[in-house]
Design an enzyme around this catalytic site. Structure first.
Site, PDB file in Angstrom:
ATOM      1  N   ARG A   1       0.146  26.921   0.854  1.00  0.00           N
ATOM      2  CA  ARG A   1       0.483  28.492   1.478  1.00  0.00           C
ATOM      3  C   ARG A   1       1.658  28.294   2.129  1.00  0.00           C
ATOM      4  NH1 ARG A   1      -4.618  27.225   2.967  1.00  0.00           N
ATOM      5  NH2 ARG A   1      -4.129  27.361   5.074  1.00  0.00           N
TER       6      ARG A   1
ATOM      7  N   LEU B   1     -16.307  10.272   2.795  1.00  0.00           N
ATOM      8  CA  LEU B   1     -15.515  10.020   1.544  1.00  0.00           C
ATOM      9  C   LEU B   1     -14.525   9.465   1.747  1.00  0.00           C
ATOM     10  CD1 LEU B   1     -15.377  10.914  -1.544  1.00  0.00           C
ATOM     11  CD2 LEU B   1     -14.387  13.120  -0.962  1.00  0.00           C
TER      12      LEU B   1
ATOM     13  N   ARG C   1       0.922  18.645  -0.646  1.00  0.00           N
ATOM     14  CA  ARG C   1      -0.193  19.168  -1.757  1.00  0.00           C
ATOM     15  C   ARG C   1       0.802  19.966  -2.994  1.00  0.00           C
ATOM     16  NH1 ARG C   1      -3.933  23.340   1.964  1.00  0.00           N
ATOM     17  NH2 ARG C   1      -5.022  21.840   3.367  1.00  0.00           N
TER      18      ARG C   1
ATOM     19  N   TRP D   1      -6.594  22.321  15.829  1.00  0.00           N
ATOM     20  CA  TRP D   1      -5.472  21.733  14.970  1.00  0.00           C
ATOM     21  C   TRP D   1      -5.223  20.365  15.612  1.00  0.00           C
ATOM     22  CZ3 TRP D   1      -5.250  23.266   9.917  1.00  0.00           C
ATOM     23  CH2 TRP D   1      -5.254  24.427   9.671  1.00  0.00           C
TER      24      TRP D   1
ATOM     25  N   GLU E   1      -7.758  15.363   0.953  1.00  0.00           N
ATOM     26  CA  GLU E   1      -7.980  15.889   2.272  1.00  0.00           C
ATOM     27  C   GLU E   1      -9.446  15.919   2.538  1.00  0.00           C
ATOM     28  OE1 GLU E   1      -5.606  18.909   3.816  1.00  0.00           O
ATOM     29  OE2 GLU E   1      -4.176  18.577   2.555  1.00  0.00           O
TER      30      GLU E   1
ATOM     31  N   GLU F   1      16.626  17.647 -20.621  1.00  0.00           N
ATOM     32  CA  GLU F   1      17.931  17.625 -21.738  1.00  0.00           C
ATOM     33  C   GLU F   1      18.407  19.141 -22.507  1.00  0.00           C
ATOM     34  OE1 GLU F   1      15.543  13.793 -21.980  1.00  0.00           O
ATOM     35  OE2 GLU F   1      15.160  15.903 -21.718  1.00  0.00           O
TER      36      GLU F   1
ATOM     37  N   LEU G   1      -7.402  24.990   1.018  1.00  0.00           N
ATOM     38  CA  LEU G   1      -6.794  23.799   0.208  1.00  0.00           C
ATOM     39  C   LEU G   1      -5.931  24.191  -0.924  1.00  0.00           C
ATOM     40  CD1 LEU G   1      -9.413  20.886   0.106  1.00  0.00           C
ATOM     41  CD2 LEU G   1      -7.902  21.279   1.691  1.00  0.00           C
TER      42      LEU G   1
ATOM     43  N   ASP H   1     -15.757  23.008   7.557  1.00  0.00           N
ATOM     44  CA  ASP H   1     -14.334  23.422   8.022  1.00  0.00           C
ATOM     45  C   ASP H   1     -14.184  24.791   7.054  1.00  0.00           C
ATOM     46  OD1 ASP H   1     -14.022  21.564   9.632  1.00  0.00           O
ATOM     47  OD2 ASP H   1     -12.555  20.500   8.167  1.00  0.00           O
TER      48      ASP H   1
ATOM     49  N   SER I   1     -11.610  19.987  13.802  1.00  0.00           N
ATOM     50  CA  SER I   1     -10.387  19.457  14.031  1.00  0.00           C
ATOM     51  C   SER I   1      -9.016  20.158  13.834  1.00  0.00           C
ATOM     52  CB  SER I   1     -10.473  18.543  12.521  1.00  0.00           C
ATOM     53  OG  SER I   1     -10.559  19.411  11.491  1.00  0.00           O
TER      54      SER I   1
END
Length: 367
Positions: free
Chosen positions: A215, A304, A192, A178, A299, A55, A212, A208, A176
């Site tokens: 970018r 988990l 993200r 890609w 991720e 506002e 995280l 890995d 993994s």
């Protein structure tokens, strides 16, 4: 109205979307001022926490244009605040400006506001109008994490996964990169960017060594990175501890030497022990809510992921499906084996879209 001739509220919602990645922990809000003849005389969206709200930005824009705001109509995507936080109440600014009416897309779920903003405007003689239901839903979805934190005390948990067409997230040895293509990876970074925090498990850190951070798309702020690490096994040399951004590690079993090594790398350590010697995920989510995290972007690996699904902490699944088959490999979430098909968690698709060569699926628990 067509897309080329949007309503003022649609314009305000577009402005609010420009605030993604900027306003945490505050909500994303847009505001448009129109003169009595319908002309747009001011536009703005909320800035960084501690800076001007939507506002005030719209009022400043009108002043910069040389426009008078007395008698104007304010179209705002969230009820104007009525309390002193890091900035003065927006209600006071609108009252002092002499606007005639305020159209509000949706009420603010913050208990410090929650209808009080509209009440104060009405008490000052300003007409307050509820917006269209579709605009209310759009504003709520844009701020779904803020609504979650205000109403449940915990973030909105979005579980992001990249899978092959046969549901594999990695080869048997954990590799993994890609599965999906570059467009899907960039799109994942845009999600993200939405988050107040990006969470993973120590298993992913060890397998890995991810960064995280955001970018592949521009962002004014980096989300906090969070590691679920019950025994503080994150290596001090892990890339997730590198700048930019802050890192928070949740642990369950104290280890003074490992804690000191991680703190020396700039990490903050928080303890949330559960009865089995692992991090209590529910307690962790409440703590993240208390820290101002609205959307939590996960991720992580299948273990988990499975824990979050089994404990019903996942609010939304963000799944990228690649047109390839991996055969043997790791699954999406370790939740089985199930005794009956009726025991399977049931989801509903909310969106399916093509992203490059891949599919993006959004799904939420049914009901």
């Amino acid at each position: 109205m067509t897309a080329s001739n949007p309503t003022p509220m649609h314009d305000a919602l577009a402005l609010a979307r420009e605030a993604i990645g900027l306003t945490e922990p505050n909500p994303r809000v847009g505001c448009v001022l129109t003169a009595p003849d319908g002309r747009v005389i001011g536009r703005g969206h909320t800035q960084r926490a501690g800076e001007a709200h939507a506002e005030v930005m719209a009022l400043r824009d009108a002043a910069a244009r040389g426009e008078r705001v007395e008698g104007a109509t304010v179209h705002v995507t969230l009820e104007p605040c009525s309390h002193h936080g890091r900035t003065p109440p927006c209600c006071d600014a609108l009252i002092a400006a002499g606007v005639a009416r305020v159209v509000v897309a949706v009420a603010d779920p913050n208990p410090l506001v929650a209808g009080q903003g509209s009440a104060r405007l009405r008490a000052a003689g300003i007409e307050v109008i509820e917006g269209e239901a579709a605009d209310a839903e759009a504003s709520r979805e844009l701020n779904i994490g803020f609504f979650s934190r205000m109403q449940r005390g915990r973030p909105w948990v979005r579980l992001k996964i990249a899978v092959s067409l046969d549901g594999r997230t990695a080869l048997p040895d954990g590799r993994s990169q890609w599965i999906t293509g570059p467009q899907a990876r960039a799109d994942g970074h845009a999600w993200r960017k939405r988050a107040g925090a990006v969470l993973t498990g120590v298993g992913t850190v060890l397998d890995d060594d991810p960064r995280l951070d955001v970018r592949l798309v521009d962002t004014p702020l980096q989300p906090r990175r969070v590691v679920v690490d019950s025994r503080l096994e994150t290596p001090p040399a892990a890339r997730i501890l590198d700048a930019p951004g802050r890192v928070l590690v949740y642990a369950a079993v104290p280890d003074a030497a490992r804690e000191a090594a991680l703190r020396a790398r700039g990490a903050e350590i928080a303890y949330a022990p559960g009865p089995t010697g692992k991090v209590d995920l529910g307690a962790m989510l409440l703590d993240l809510g208390a820290r101002g995290v609205n959307e939590l972007h996960v991720e992580a690996g299948h273990k988990l992921n499975g824990s979050l699904v089994r404990e019903r902490h996942v609010d939304e699944f963000l799944v990228y499906v690649a047109p390839k088959l991996l055969g043997e490999g790791r699954g999406l979430a370790a939740i089985g084996p199930l005794a009956n098909l009726a025991d399977a968690p049931v989801l509903r698709f909310t969106e399916v879209a093509s992203v490059g060569e891949d599919l993006r699926i959004l799904a939420r628990p049914a009901g």
